[in-house]
Design a protein around this motif. Sequence first.
Motif, short mmCIF file in Angstrom:
data_model
loop_
_atom_site.label_atom_id
_atom_site.label_comp_id
_atom_site.label_asym_id
_atom_site.label_seq_id
_atom_site.Cartn_x
_atom_site.Cartn_y
_atom_site.Cartn_z
N LYS A 24 47.63 15.14 -18.90
CA LYS A 24 46.92 13.92 -19.27
C LYS A 24 47.80 12.68 -19.13
O LYS A 24 47.28 11.57 -19.02
N ARG A 25 49.10 12.85 -19.17
CA ARG A 25 49.98 11.70 -19.13
C ARG A 25 50.47 11.38 -17.73
O ARG A 25 51.27 10.47 -17.55
N GLN A 26 50.05 12.13 -16.73
CA GLN A 26 50.52 11.88 -15.37
C GLN A 26 49.80 10.68 -14.78
O GLN A 26 48.59 10.55 -14.88
N PHE A 27 50.59 9.83 -14.16
CA PHE A 27 50.05 8.63 -13.53
C PHE A 27 49.35 9.00 -12.23
O PHE A 27 49.87 9.79 -11.44
N ARG A 28 48.18 8.44 -11.99
CA ARG A 28 47.42 8.70 -10.75
C ARG A 28 47.76 7.58 -9.76
O ARG A 28 47.39 6.43 -9.96
N TYR A 29 48.42 7.93 -8.70
CA TYR A 29 48.90 6.94 -7.74
C TYR A 29 47.83 6.49 -6.75
O TYR A 29 48.01 5.46 -6.09
N GLU A 30 46.76 7.24 -6.59
CA GLU A 30 45.78 6.87 -5.59
C GLU A 30 45.21 5.48 -5.86
O GLU A 30 44.90 5.13 -7.00
#
Length: 476
Positions: free
Chosen positions: A135-141
């Motif tokens: 849940k804490r991972q940044f979405r780079y798209e």
Amino acid sequence: MPKITIFSGGTATNELTPIFTNLSNCNNTSYVIPISDNGGSTAEIIRVIGGPAIGDIRSRLTRLIPNHQEYIRELLSFRLSSDPSLAKQQWNSIVEGNSELWNSFNSSTKEIFRSFFVHLHVELLKRSRINLSTKRQFRYELANVGNLFLTGARLFIGSLDSAIELFCKLTDINSNIQVLPCINTNFTYHISALLQNGLIITGQSQISHPSEPQVENHPPPINKTRPPTPNDDLSRTNYFMDSDIQNVVINEVEMNKKLRNKKSLELINNLSVSDDSDGEESGNIPQYIHPELKKSQLHFNKSNDIEPLLSPIKRIFYISPYGEEICPTANSRVISTISNTDTLIYSIGSLMTSIVPILVLKGIGKAITTSKCKNKILLLNGCLDRETFGMTAYDFIKVIIESTEYSLKNQNGGNNIHIPWNQVITHLFYMKNPKIEINHDALYEKGIRLVEVDRADGGDFFDLGDLENKLSQIIS
């Protein structure tokens, strides 16, 4: 040359920036920008890093970068791929310094920019906690590189105003042009809209371009975000928080104030929608976040065919993470700029989510009404949108007046205040053959002068040449 101050959001006014620069002969132009947008790539920065929404600020700054710095504009305007894997590769190549976007940079300038990208990259890795929670991972798209740079600079320096100043220095933006956040803060501010039927919409993105009502995964997969607005009214009401839910949230706040021991705090955490008890690691992200604000806003639909709201907007107000109404104080530099300007322009764009969030801040109403500013000009939109469906030009101005009175009311201890309309707006600029009804007689009675401007061929836009000419006649 005259001092000009412009209230605006991001995209809509970008095409007008050369006009405003010409009108002041690059002498003194100030843009006041809201910081409440929670959509697009800004949404991911807010979700993982926290801090103010800087998408509209970055949009204006990149537009102001001079032509001889085109290679820097290309870097800071670049948007990563919509494919998550490719986007991550693109970001890594920028951080590592081997992206093609660096080809035109000399080594010293490149390393200055890279240092802030690296700083942000480290912060994202710290917050991602890959081994503990997805849940804490940044979405780079679809992340905008300029947004990432401005965020890295803010985190390193500790000040949004200073990060903007650094951006301007590195890109050689004219020193007489200011881009000012309406609130100078390192925290996130959100707005809500109270509709005339009593429903409340929480979040700027939800007001302007709503997402799917219910998404089970957080963050949801890319194909589950930002579909078209549902057609049936029953599902559309899921965008709104009714009064019962609001009372529950307020009750939780009161409980949090009263309960002090460890067991009580655990109870509050159980009541919270968020299950991310990040403590100090989360930086400026509050432990409790209103459930509507937790929905992913990364992918949005700003097309003109989005259905209007179920009911007209009664008023816009700022909220705390708990959903309580608050009234923040405007950036002191903004108040000073308004007080000393010669011309104030309410620019085209989203009335309810770009202009009003500036006007309702403490200090703005007083600055506008006590300023010696001679011209206060509203540039009327070429057509109506989701937020303003069914409104006339008279209604547009009424919203601006009421928002200014709201600011004055909060600054003066809650006393109701009524001000002459021409103390806030002196001129209304509208397009020839308007698609928004112009109430000529009613506006004349309020002391507002009307100016017709040619319409650009094939669109709902001002003819830029005629607009500059008409503005110049009044301002000079």
